[in-house]
Design a protein around this motif. Sequence first.
Motif, PDB file in Angstrom:
ATOM      1  N   ASP A  58       0.843  -1.192   0.000  1.00 50.08           N
ATOM      2  CA  ASP A  58       0.000   0.000   0.000  1.00 50.08           C
ATOM      3  C   ASP A  58       0.881   1.245   0.000  1.00 50.08           C
ATOM      4  N   PRO A  59       0.752   2.112  -1.014  1.00 52.90           N
ATOM      5  CA  PRO A  59       1.601   3.315  -1.066  1.00 52.90           C
ATOM      6  C   PRO A  59       1.475   4.190   0.172  1.00 52.90           C
ATOM      7  N   LEU A 115      10.261  -6.289   5.502  1.00 52.04           N
ATOM      8  CA  LEU A 115       8.934  -6.619   4.979  1.00 52.04           C
ATOM      9  C   LEU A 115       9.031  -7.319   3.634  1.00 52.04           C
ATOM     10  N   TYR A 116       9.877  -6.805   2.764  1.00 55.44           N
ATOM     11  CA  TYR A 116      10.046  -7.387   1.426  1.00 55.44           C
ATOM     12  C   TYR A 116      10.525  -8.839   1.528  1.00 55.44           C
ATOM     13  N   GLU A 117      11.498  -9.076   2.393  1.00 55.64           N
ATOM     14  CA  GLU A 117      11.992 -10.443   2.601  1.00 55.64           C
ATOM     15  C   GLU A 117      10.893 -11.353   3.156  1.00 55.64           C
ATOM     16  N   SER A 118      10.063 -10.796   4.040  1.00 58.01           N
ATOM     17  CA  SER A 118       8.983 -11.578   4.638  1.00 58.01           C
ATOM     18  C   SER A 118       7.949 -11.985   3.593  1.00 58.01           C
ATOM     19  N   VAL A 119       7.612 -11.055   2.704  1.00 58.19           N
ATOM     20  CA  VAL A 119       6.639 -11.344   1.645  1.00 58.19           C
ATOM     21  C   VAL A 119       7.215 -12.377   0.680  1.00 58.19           C
ATOM     22  N   LEU A 120       8.492 -12.254   0.346  1.00 51.64           N
ATOM     23  CA  LEU A 120       9.140 -13.229  -0.542  1.00 51.64           C
ATOM     24  C   LEU A 120       9.095 -14.629   0.060  1.00 51.64           C
ATOM     25  N   ILE A 169       1.449 -10.512  -5.697  1.00 60.49           N
ATOM     26  CA  ILE A 169       1.958  -9.314  -5.026  1.00 60.49           C
ATOM     27  C   ILE A 169       1.609  -8.093  -5.874  1.00 60.49           C
ATOM     28  N   LYS A 170       0.835  -7.192  -5.282  1.00 54.94           N
ATOM     29  CA  LYS A 170       0.362  -6.020  -6.019  1.00 54.94           C
ATOM     30  C   LYS A 170       0.801  -4.745  -5.298  1.00 54.94           C
ATOM     31  N   LYS A 171       0.972  -3.699  -6.071  1.00 55.06           N
ATOM     32  CA  LYS A 171       1.172  -2.377  -5.489  1.00 55.06           C
ATOM     33  C   LYS A 171      -0.126  -1.603  -5.658  1.00 55.06           C
ATOM     34  N   GLY A 172      -0.697  -1.150  -4.550  1.00 54.15           N
ATOM     35  CA  GLY A 172      -1.948  -0.419  -4.630  1.00 54.15           C
ATOM     36  C   GLY A 172      -2.721  -0.485  -3.333  1.00 54.15           C
ATOM     37  N   PRO A 186      11.729  -4.624  -6.398  1.00 53.38           N
ATOM     38  CA  PRO A 186      11.534  -3.785  -5.206  1.00 53.38           C
ATOM     39  C   PRO A 186      11.574  -2.294  -5.513  1.00 53.38           C
ATOM     40  N   ASP A 187      12.324  -1.900  -6.551  1.00 54.09           N
ATOM     41  CA  ASP A 187      12.386  -0.484  -6.918  1.00 54.09           C
ATOM     42  C   ASP A 187      11.028   0.060  -7.342  1.00 54.09           C
ATOM     43  N   SER A 188      10.133  -0.849  -7.793  1.00 51.94           N
ATOM     44  CA  SER A 188       8.802  -0.406  -8.205  1.00 51.94           C
ATOM     45  C   SER A 188       7.834  -0.341  -7.027  1.00 51.94           C
ATOM     46  N   LEU A 189       8.215  -0.928  -5.897  1.00 50.27           N
ATOM     47  CA  LEU A 189       7.315  -0.994  -4.751  1.00 50.27           C
ATOM     48  C   LEU A 189       7.552   0.107  -3.742  1.00 50.27           C
TER      49      LEU A 189
END
Length: 476
Positions: A36-37, A58-63, A78-81, A186-189
């Motif tokens: 969530d942005p 967080l990123y490692e946890s989601v992966l 996995i979505k950004k939004g 990750p650069d996009s998230l």
Amino acid sequence: MKRSIIWFRNDLRVHDNEALVKAAQANEILPVFCFDPRSFGTTGFGFPKTGSLRAQFLYESVLNLKKNLQTLGADLLIKKGKPEEVIPELVDDYTIDLVFTSKEITREETEIEQALKAKLENKLSFVWQSTLFHINDIPFSKDQIPDVFTKYRKKIEKDSEVRKMFSSPVGLNLVTFEGSFDLPDPDSLFPFAIEKQTDKPAVLNFSGGEEMALKRLNEYIWQGDHLRHYKQTRNELLGADYSSKFSPWLANGSLSPRKVYYEVKKYENERTQNSSTYWLIFELMWRDYFRFSAWKYGDKIFRSSGIQGKNRNWHTNRDKFTRWAEGNTGIPFIDANMRELKATGYMSNRGRQNVASFLAQNLNLDWRMGAEYFESQLVDYDPCSNYGNWAYNATVGHDPRNRYFNIVHQSKTYDSDGTYIRTWIPELKKVPNEFIHEPHKMFPEQQALYNIEIGKIYPEPMINLEESYEEIKARN
């Protein structure tokens, strides 16, 4: 043919996950996580809501969640939004019958829940799994939750039981998905480059995910046998094993509090039962208490007057705050802890209490500035525990007493030989023990002897601590 979505939030695990178990009862399942942005915006005082170290965790946890779901036959989208926009769209596109997710308790999270519920009508179903004791099993109504922890704890221990854990489902069937389950860059998230702890002298190299959480649980309790001495060592400052360090994984739900509880009970049965084994469960009960208190008091936990409604003339001097945040107060115990936090995203419980007391009591700065800065920096940030502890130390929370810490006394008690201070303030490395806690008391000749110039290489104390204690007593 029934289809369900499980929307993962702060429950990033496949063990003891009721939402996953319920979603798996459908013929097909679509697991979803939304970056969530809004989680990467700014706080009220202008700090990043999620700093780089916590974002990495967080990123490692989601992966790792994605990997673990794949072993069960599913995957993770996995979505950004914004979840209240992403999930209804998926519900429509894939004819989803039910959406399962974990219930949260604080305003930002519950507003998202309400927005999602308005769009999904009767398709949205919540489970409660963030605490050790289930919210339906505590012997209090919302308004009856005691304002003193001891009263709460004693009745919980007498009248409530910890529920059994849920087993991980097997043989999940994934919804036939037209898009991609590929991992986003990750650069996009994130609005910044995430960083990883490197060569800094961190107490532990925290890596996100359920796999690392269970590994830490096993290493701390069983392999290292550190639980045996937890109560005696928990106030130490250096090293991986003076305390459990479970909090980062508990915070984002990579580790279930019930899993910790039943592991402790197993240890008690197989090795020893003592004050240390009890104390770890005691700490889990404190964690529960802050969450149930947030349920009772709502937004009051975020107000300067706290749950007590205690009005005080707080200041917001940015220069003073920056010196505190950067670890340049001239008071070594405060500076060492704040430098550790900035470098690693972690700080001991003893350190947290002292730096909070210093900011809110000695500097009389708005305690919410400190709480928001911790929100940005801590890898184990949890709103209920964070704001609950800050309010507690600012004397607007659950302890009405005139609470403050004598910083130098604390430093001498918990870092008697200055090892912790020297670890994080290398410019004081050669200062002898008799001056390490108050280096400004050295004469210029002594400073020259030990290669330190107070006021240049290391700052003078920004306040006179003894005078500030008198001001605290007069103020309260």
